[in-house]
Motif scaffolding. Structure first.
Motif, mmCIF file in Angstrom:
data_model
loop_
_atom_site.group_PDB
_atom_site.id
_atom_site.type_symbol
_atom_site.label_atom_id
_atom_site.label_comp_id
_atom_site.label_asym_id
_atom_site.label_seq_id
_atom_site.Cartn_x
_atom_site.Cartn_y
_atom_site.Cartn_z
ATOM 1 N N LEU A 1 -16.527 -11.128 -29.694
ATOM 2 C CA LEU A 1 -17.985 -11.091 -29.715
ATOM 3 C C LEU A 1 -18.496 -9.657 -29.607
ATOM 4 N N GLN A 2 -17.862 -8.873 -28.734
ATOM 5 C CA GLN A 2 -18.309 -7.487 -28.587
ATOM 6 C C GLN A 2 -18.069 -6.684 -29.867
ATOM 7 N N VAL B 1 -5.329 -5.129 -32.191
ATOM 8 C CA VAL B 1 -5.377 -5.821 -33.492
ATOM 9 C C VAL B 1 -6.821 -5.939 -33.967
ATOM 10 N N MET B 2 -7.724 -6.266 -33.060
ATOM 11 C CA MET B 2 -9.138 -6.369 -33.443
ATOM 12 C C MET B 2 -9.711 -5.007 -33.798
ATOM 13 N N LEU B 3 -9.405 -3.989 -32.990
ATOM 14 C CA LEU B 3 -9.966 -2.670 -33.252
ATOM 15 C C LEU B 3 -9.454 -2.107 -34.574
ATOM 16 N N ALA B 4 -8.197 -2.388 -34.909
ATOM 17 C CA ALA B 4 -7.645 -1.907 -36.173
ATOM 18 C C ALA B 4 -8.352 -2.528 -37.372
ATOM 19 N N ASP B 5 -8.917 -3.715 -37.185
ATOM 20 C CA ASP B 5 -9.624 -4.396 -38.272
ATOM 21 C C ASP B 5 -11.116 -4.096 -38.266
ATOM 22 N N SER B 6 -11.576 -3.385 -37.248
ATOM 23 C CA SER B 6 -13.010 -3.144 -37.115
ATOM 24 C C SER B 6 -13.514 -2.171 -38.167
ATOM 25 N N ARG B 7 -14.753 -2.386 -38.559
ATOM 26 C CA ARG B 7 -15.377 -1.540 -39.565
ATOM 27 C C ARG B 7 -16.133 -0.373 -38.933
ATOM 28 N N THR B 8 -16.097 -0.279 -37.601
ATOM 29 C CA THR B 8 -16.857 0.720 -36.867
ATOM 30 C C THR B 8 -15.980 1.335 -35.783
ATOM 31 N N PRO B 9 -16.002 2.657 -35.592
ATOM 32 C CA PRO B 9 -15.284 3.260 -34.468
ATOM 33 C C PRO B 9 -15.833 2.722 -33.144
ATOM 34 N N ILE B 10 -14.933 2.332 -32.250
ATOM 35 C CA ILE B 10 -15.330 1.700 -30.991
ATOM 36 C C ILE B 10 -14.596 2.365 -29.838
ATOM 37 N N ASP C 1 -8.530 -14.413 -36.947
ATOM 38 C CA ASP C 1 -9.337 -15.616 -37.167
ATOM 39 C C ASP C 1 -10.430 -15.738 -36.109
ATOM 40 N N VAL C 2 -10.099 -15.400 -34.863
ATOM 41 C CA VAL C 2 -11.100 -15.424 -33.789
ATOM 42 C C VAL C 2 -12.193 -14.391 -34.073
ATOM 43 N N LEU C 3 -11.779 -13.185 -34.433
ATOM 44 C CA LEU C 3 -12.752 -12.132 -34.729
ATOM 45 C C LEU C 3 -13.642 -12.524 -35.904
ATOM 46 N N ASN C 4 -13.066 -13.024 -36.974
ATOM 47 C CA ASN C 4 -13.868 -13.403 -38.142
ATOM 48 C C ASN C 4 -14.795 -14.568 -37.850
ATOM 49 N N ASP C 5 -14.391 -15.448 -36.956
ATOM 50 C CA ASP C 5 -15.249 -16.554 -36.557
ATOM 51 C C ASP C 5 -16.527 -16.029 -35.897
ATOM 52 N N TYR C 6 -16.380 -15.041 -35.007
ATOM 53 C CA TYR C 6 -17.569 -14.477 -34.357
ATOM 54 C C TYR C 6 -18.392 -13.635 -35.324
#
Length: 316
Positions: free
Chosen positions: A188-189, A252-261, A303-308
């Motif tokens: 979600l974040q 894994v989520m951060l590597a797929d993120s479209r924004t630096p976090i 899948d969890v990330l894309n769901d949110y």
């Protein structure tokens, strides 16, 4: 085949209902839900408070199910620390009422009780995952409630020969999981940051804990296999037998993120107790049912990330 799933409107219940209907031709599916908004279209849902003994007994007598999957529970470890009695009362009382309702039937349904890998604790299993044999060492009020549920299932099998099986799933995740658990909290974040709804900082608790994560879609396959092939009285771990760190899940989520976090530790998100390894040995499940996990954990995390992401895009 008449099937009853308690907690059918929850995260796992929705996945289980889809799987059962797809793999049980002609099944008549019923769900026990606490409120009308928890109903799902693929089942006939019945509003009942499982702590209401008479109401639950009436429902079970009316349905006379062949199989019962008892999923309904308060499942948050964090919430169990905040209000221990709510978790104990909800989880133990509801299951006891369900068991005693089954005793009133001429033919006892097969009943799958959902315990938890949390019952083993984390202190003694750094080198090898536990089988179903080690003594319980619950580390939080939620796991105490699961010990009680687990032992009530065994006791009524021994004392009344009810065909009860006990599943002990370790951590599981997947699309549809609500916040309050680590993967959806991260997802979600990340999704909010990508959507410009939050500053580019993700706040986390401890990242060093190691957990044995299984995709919920693999878990519900295990539930049905235990129901069909399991031995009454037995307990079955559901786990991969290997761990990842919470840090890896986040990476894994951060590597797929479209924004630096940027990542910051939030002390309020750190759970009481030590960060240890929680994992399970599922050989008994494999040998009895032929179950094998099919979905890689990296796919599950995304899948969890894309769901949110989709929920935010849809304005949910």
């Amino acid at each position: 085949m008449r099937i009853l799933i308690t907690g059918i409107g929850g995260f796992v219940g929705r996945h289980l209902s889809d799987y059962v209907l797809a793999h049980t031709p002609g099944a008549e599916l019923h769900g026990a839900i606490l409120a009308p908004e928890h109903a799902i279209p693929q089942a006939t849902c019945h509003v009942v408070d499982l702590k209401d003994k008479a109401a639950l007994q009436d429902l079970v007598a009316q349905l006379r199910p062949d199989h019962i999957y008892h999923l309904a529970a308060q499942a948050s470890v964090r919430r169990s620390f905040e209000d221990p009695w709510e978790t104990l009362e909800n989880n133990i009382h509801a299951q006891l009422n369900l068991i005693t309702a089954c005793l009133t039937l001429d033919k006892s349904p097969r009943l799958l009780i959902i315990s938890s890998g949390e019952v083993y604790g984390t202190e003694d299993f750094a080198d090898a995952p536990p089988t179903e044999a080690p003594p319980f060492r619950p580390g939080n009020p939620y796991s105490v409630s699961k010990v009680a549920q687990d032992m009530l299932g065994l006791q009524y099998y021994l004392s009344h020969q009810l065909p009860i099986m006990r599943a002990r799933p370790f951590n599981h995740l997947g699309p549809g999981q609500r916040t309050g658990f680590v993967a959806p909290d991260f997802a979600l974040q990340v999704a909010r940051i990508e959507a410009g709804l939050q500053e580019p900082v993700i706040r986390v608790g401890s990242l060093s804990a190691e957990r044995d994560f299984t995709d919920v879609r693999d878990v519900v396959r295990a539930y049905q296999l235990i129901m069909e092939r399991g031995t009454p009285g037995d307990a079955y771990n559901i786990a991969l037998g290997k761990c990842i760190t919470i840090q890896y899940l986040l990476d894994v989520m951060l590597a797929d993120s479209r924004t630096p976090i940027r990542v910051e530790v939030d002390p309020a998100r750190i759970r009481p107790g030590k960060d240890n390894r929680s994992w399970g040995d599922a050989r008994h499940l494999r040998h009895t049912t032929g179950w094998e996990p099919l979905i890689p954990i990296e796919q599950t995390i995304l899948d969890v990330l894309n769901d949110y992401r989709q929920q935010l895009k849809a304005g949910v």
